[in-house]
Design a protein around this motif. Structure first.
Motif, PDB file in Angstrom:
ATOM      1  N   THR A  21      -4.299  -1.650  -6.131  1.00  0.00           N
ATOM      2  CA  THR A  21      -3.865  -1.467  -7.517  1.00  0.00           C
ATOM      3  C   THR A  21      -3.207  -0.112  -7.746  1.00  0.00           C
ATOM      4  O   THR A  21      -2.124  -0.021  -8.335  1.00  0.00           O
ATOM      5  N   GLU A  22      -3.845   0.954  -7.303  1.00  0.00           N
ATOM      6  CA  GLU A  22      -3.301   2.295  -7.538  1.00  0.00           C
ATOM      7  C   GLU A  22      -1.993   2.506  -6.784  1.00  0.00           C
ATOM      8  O   GLU A  22      -1.052   3.121  -7.304  1.00  0.00           O
ATOM      9  N   ALA A  23      -1.933   2.001  -5.560  1.00  0.00           N
ATOM     10  CA  ALA A  23      -0.697   2.128  -4.783  1.00  0.00           C
ATOM     11  C   ALA A  23       0.451   1.397  -5.463  1.00  0.00           C
ATOM     12  O   ALA A  23       1.579   1.896  -5.520  1.00  0.00           O
ATOM     13  N   ARG A  24       0.170   0.221  -6.003  1.00  0.00           N
ATOM     14  CA  ARG A  24       1.205  -0.549  -6.685  1.00  0.00           C
ATOM     15  C   ARG A  24       1.655   0.151  -7.972  1.00  0.00           C
ATOM     16  O   ARG A  24       2.836   0.123  -8.314  1.00  0.00           O
ATOM     17  N   LYS A  25       0.713   0.799  -8.662  1.00  0.00           N
ATOM     18  CA  LYS A  25       1.082   1.539  -9.881  1.00  0.00           C
ATOM     19  C   LYS A  25       2.060   2.659  -9.560  1.00  0.00           C
ATOM     20  O   LYS A  25       2.972   2.943 -10.339  1.00  0.00           O
ATOM     21  N   ALA A  26       1.862   3.303  -8.416  1.00  0.00           N
ATOM     22  CA  ALA A  26       2.723   4.416  -8.025  1.00  0.00           C
ATOM     23  C   ALA A  26       4.153   3.963  -7.744  1.00  0.00           C
ATOM     24  O   ALA A  26       5.083   4.778  -7.770  1.00  0.00           O
TER      25      ALA A  26
ATOM     26  N   TYR B  53       0.798  -1.222   0.000  1.00  0.00           N
ATOM     27  CA  TYR B  53       0.000   0.000   0.000  1.00  0.00           C
ATOM     28  C   TYR B  53       0.837   1.282   0.000  1.00  0.00           C
ATOM     29  O   TYR B  53       0.290   2.371  -0.012  1.00  0.00           O
TER      30      TYR B  53
ATOM     31  N   GLY C  35      -7.558  -3.816  -2.914  1.00  0.00           N
ATOM     32  CA  GLY C  35      -7.602  -2.363  -3.033  1.00  0.00           C
ATOM     33  C   GLY C  35      -6.243  -1.707  -3.148  1.00  0.00           C
ATOM     34  O   GLY C  35      -6.058  -0.549  -2.753  1.00  0.00           O
TER      35      GLY C  35
ATOM     36  N   ASP D 181      -2.586  -9.834 -10.280  1.00  0.00           N
ATOM     37  CA  ASP D 181      -3.213  -8.517 -10.406  1.00  0.00           C
ATOM     38  C   ASP D 181      -4.645  -8.555  -9.867  1.00  0.00           C
ATOM     39  O   ASP D 181      -5.133  -7.575  -9.286  1.00  0.00           O
TER      40      ASP D 181
ATOM     41  N   ALA E  86      -6.062  -6.236  -6.855  1.00  0.00           N
ATOM     42  CA  ALA E  86      -7.251  -5.403  -7.049  1.00  0.00           C
ATOM     43  C   ALA E  86      -8.276  -5.654  -5.956  1.00  0.00           C
ATOM     44  O   ALA E  86      -8.898  -4.716  -5.429  1.00  0.00           O
TER      45      ALA E  86
END
Length: 204
Positions: free
Chosen positions: A53-58, A11, A51, A44, A48
């Motif tokens: 996904t966005e943190a991992r993208k960063a 996260y 919750g 993936d 997801a």
């Protein structure tokens, strides 16, 4: 002098501490600091569902570490979230792949440290670091924590992570709490402290 900061973060809390550790290590003259993450074992789809996904993208820009990079470093600082009072499975799997390094004695004499995070104040931060140490000691590494010369871990004026065993942060049960200034200071101190020891050990 190469300082390797290798971690797993789902996260982003450990990611933030890792950046602070790296910044502290970079303050030591002659230090080349490398930031790496361990391989992900979750799909993936599962990420997801959690919750994250966005943190991992960063964090996607951080290269994945190889075990050979451990051998090439003069000091290694590991970061892992707490999982039931132990390191996370991703870190355990990565370390379990270092048998050839153990056979060669490739990590003997290198300085190492650990930093962590947990959801709650008493969520296993100290046990996570302490149960991480046996692996490092079996590899012949020299363990360094977060000494009380970092005065930021003293006092009870606020809820905060950090102990003599290593820097840490508290994420909160919903993960919304971010590392505090005191916790980031502790991470920077630990990075600088370990890099300083490595500098002394590698000095001609």
């Amino acid at each position: 002098m190469k300082i390797l900061v290798v971690y797993y973060s789902l996260y982003g809390h450990i990611h933030q501490l890792a950046q602070a550790v790296a910044a502290g290590a970079a303050e030591v003259e002659g230090a080349e600091v490398v930031l790496r993450c361990v391989p992900e074992t979750l799909s993936d789809e599962v990420i997801a569902m959690m919750g994250a996904t966005e943190a991992r993208k960063a964090m996607a820009g951080v290269p994945v570490c190889t075990v050979d990079e451990l051998a090439a470093a003069d000091a290694v600082i590991f970061g892992t979230p707490t999982r039931f009072g132990n390191m996370c499975g991703q870190m355990r799997q990565f370390l379990d792949a270092t048998g050839q390094l153990w056979m060669k004695g490739a990590l003997v004499g290198k300085v190492a440290g650990v930093f962590t995070s947990s959801a709650t104040q008493h969520g296993g931060q100290e046990s996570t670091i302490l149960t991480f140490y046996p692996t490092l000691l079996h590899q012949g590494m020299i363990v360094a924590g977060l000494p009380y010369s970092f005065a930021g871990q003293m006092g009870v004026e606020e809820v905060k992570g950090g102990s003599p065993y290593g820097a840490s942060t508290i994420a909160g049960s919903d993960g919304k709490r971010q590392p505090s200034p005191a916790e980031l200071d502790g991470a920077r101190f630990q990075g600088r402290y370990i890099a300083g020891i490595a500098a002394k050990l590698t000095r001609p």
